[in-house]
Motif scaffolding. Structure first.
Motif, PDB file in Angstrom:
ATOM      1  N   PRO A  20       3.928  24.501  76.264  1.00 48.80           N
ATOM      2  CA  PRO A  20       3.666  23.057  76.323  1.00 48.80           C
ATOM      3  C   PRO A  20       3.807  22.346  74.985  1.00 48.80           C
ATOM      4  N   ALA A  21       3.780  23.077  73.879  1.00 48.54           N
ATOM      5  CA  ALA A  21       3.919  22.435  72.574  1.00 48.54           C
ATOM      6  C   ALA A  21       5.275  22.701  71.937  1.00 48.54           C
ATOM      7  N   THR A  22       5.732  23.963  71.972  1.00 49.95           N
ATOM      8  CA  THR A  22       6.943  24.337  71.241  1.00 49.95           C
ATOM      9  C   THR A  22       8.169  24.516  72.128  1.00 49.95           C
ATOM     10  N   GLY A  23       8.035  24.261  73.418  1.00 49.20           N
ATOM     11  CA  GLY A  23       9.195  24.208  74.286  1.00 49.20           C
ATOM     12  C   GLY A  23       9.734  25.542  74.761  1.00 49.20           C
ATOM     13  N   LEU A  24      11.026  25.568  75.029  1.00 52.69           N
ATOM     14  CA  LEU A  24      11.721  26.688  75.660  1.00 52.69           C
ATOM     15  C   LEU A  24      11.472  28.002  74.920  1.00 52.69           C
ATOM     16  N   SER A  25      11.143  29.050  75.700  1.00 49.16           N
ATOM     17  CA  SER A  25      10.920  30.371  75.127  1.00 49.16           C
ATOM     18  C   SER A  25      12.270  31.033  74.857  1.00 49.16           C
ATOM     19  N   LEU A  26      12.619  31.204  73.603  1.00 51.67           N
ATOM     20  CA  LEU A  26      13.903  31.818  73.266  1.00 51.67           C
ATOM     21  C   LEU A  26      13.957  33.301  73.624  1.00 51.67           C
ATOM     22  N   PRO A  27      12.875  34.086  73.449  1.00 45.99           N
ATOM     23  CA  PRO A  27      12.927  35.477  73.909  1.00 45.99           C
ATOM     24  C   PRO A  27      13.176  35.578  75.416  1.00 45.99           C
ATOM     25  N   ALA A  28      12.554  34.705  76.186  1.00 48.59           N
ATOM     26  CA  ALA A  28      12.766  34.727  77.638  1.00 48.59           C
ATOM     27  C   ALA A  28      14.200  34.326  77.968  1.00 48.59           C
ATOM     28  N   LEU A  29      14.732  33.350  77.244  1.00 49.10           N
ATOM     29  CA  LEU A  29      16.122  32.943  77.476  1.00 49.10           C
ATOM     30  C   LEU A  29      17.074  34.083  77.130  1.00 49.10           C
ATOM     31  N   GLU A  30      16.808  34.755  76.042  1.00 46.10           N
ATOM     32  CA  GLU A  30      17.682  35.872  75.639  1.00 46.10           C
ATOM     33  C   GLU A  30      17.656  36.985  76.677  1.00 46.10           C
ATOM     34  N   LEU A  31      16.476  37.249  77.238  1.00 51.59           N
ATOM     35  CA  LEU A  31      16.375  38.250  78.300  1.00 51.59           C
ATOM     36  C   LEU A  31      17.192  37.831  79.516  1.00 51.59           C
TER      37      LEU A  31
END
Length: 281
Positions: A20-31
């Motif tokens: 909710p503060a820092t946005g899109l999860s890059l580790p989740a996107l990379e997975l």
């Protein structure tokens, strides 16, 4: 509207977790990129809807680099960027694009007036294809309105207007959060975005926001049930509030009333239907 549009194109949506503060999860996107046939990424790194999260600049840069390495296009929605006062925070991920792999889309409907219906796109390496698509299938654009808007953007009054707008939105968010704290059930969680005109609420798990919506709609009060913002069955007890319209005593009373109805639903849940009595024929 994104979900309906994507479905109409015969595509499927893969949701990526978002802080909710820092946005899109890059580790989740990379997975997801490692395990799923991702064809494109659609994201609003600045003031995402409905959470209002803002990705840090380093995360925006990493997002662009990650997708460029894999040749996966990024469609960046910057419709809310101008509602942030700091130039660094409102900086688009497109700023780090050196290969034309980011298509950035914006609009003036959120900063000037919803009725203007004028937007823009910088399509990167798809520029010619997008221009052709617009010419063949897009609606005609009012040239006079375009010229008037272009003139307005060259004047200092537009930046002054943005400062007044962001100050007004800040005051509304403060008042709305105050009303939520006093009228909604204990334990209600609410987002605290740095700007924008939306708030995201998480209610007690026993409260279905769609049922709450139906009860409120019978009194002429509406909001966005959480289920509208997902392609899954998540967020059934969540809702989005939008306060971009008139903000007055009537609106505040309506917001308080949503909380009161939610309290009633929690205190007096709907009774289970009485099972039928079986009788011998």
């Amino acid at each position: 509207g994104y979900l309906d549009l994507i479905e109409s194109l015969g595509l499927r949506v893969l949701e990526i977790p978002t802080h909710p503060a820092t946005g899109l999860s890059l580790p989740a996107l990379e997975l997801a990129l490692d395990t799923q046939p991702v064809r494109a990424v659609l994201a609003a790194p600045t003031l995402s809807n409905p959470l209002g999260s803002v990705m840090p600049l380093a995360a925006k840069q990493r997002l662009v680099k990650l997708l460029a390495q894999r040749r996966v296009p990024l469609i960046e929605d910057v419709v809310f960027n101008d509602l942030l006062s700091g130039d660094q925070r409102r900086k688009a991920a497109k700023a780090w694009d050196t290969e034309g792999n980011v298509m950035v889309c914006g609009s003036f409907a959120k900063t000037l007036t919803p009725g203007i219906r004028l937007g823009w796109v910088e399509a990167g390496r798809w520029r010619d294809a997008v221009a052709t698509h617009k010419r063949l299938q897009g609606a005609a654009t009012n040239v006079v309105l375009e010229e008037a808007l272009a003139d307005l953007l060259t004047q200092g009054s537009y930046e002054a207007h943005l400062r007044r707008l962001t100050a007004s939105m800040r005051q509304r968010r403060h008042e709305a959060r105050h009303l939520i704290a006093h009228h909604f059930p204990p334990g209600t969680r609410v987002s605290n975005p740095p700007s924008g005109d939306t708030l995201w609420l998480e209610l007690h798990p026993a409260i279905a926001s769609m049922d709450l919506f139906k009860r409120c709609a019978s009194e002429g009060i509406t909001f966005g049930p959480g289920e509208l913002f997902t392609a899954t069955d998540r967020y059934r007890n969540c809702l989005r509030l939008n306060f971009s319209g008139p903000w007055n005593a009537i609106t505040m009373q309506a917001l308080a009333r949503i909380g009161e109805i939610a309290r009633q639903m929690l205190e007096r849940p709907a009774a289970s239907p009485t099972p039928p009595v079986l009788r011998r024929a």
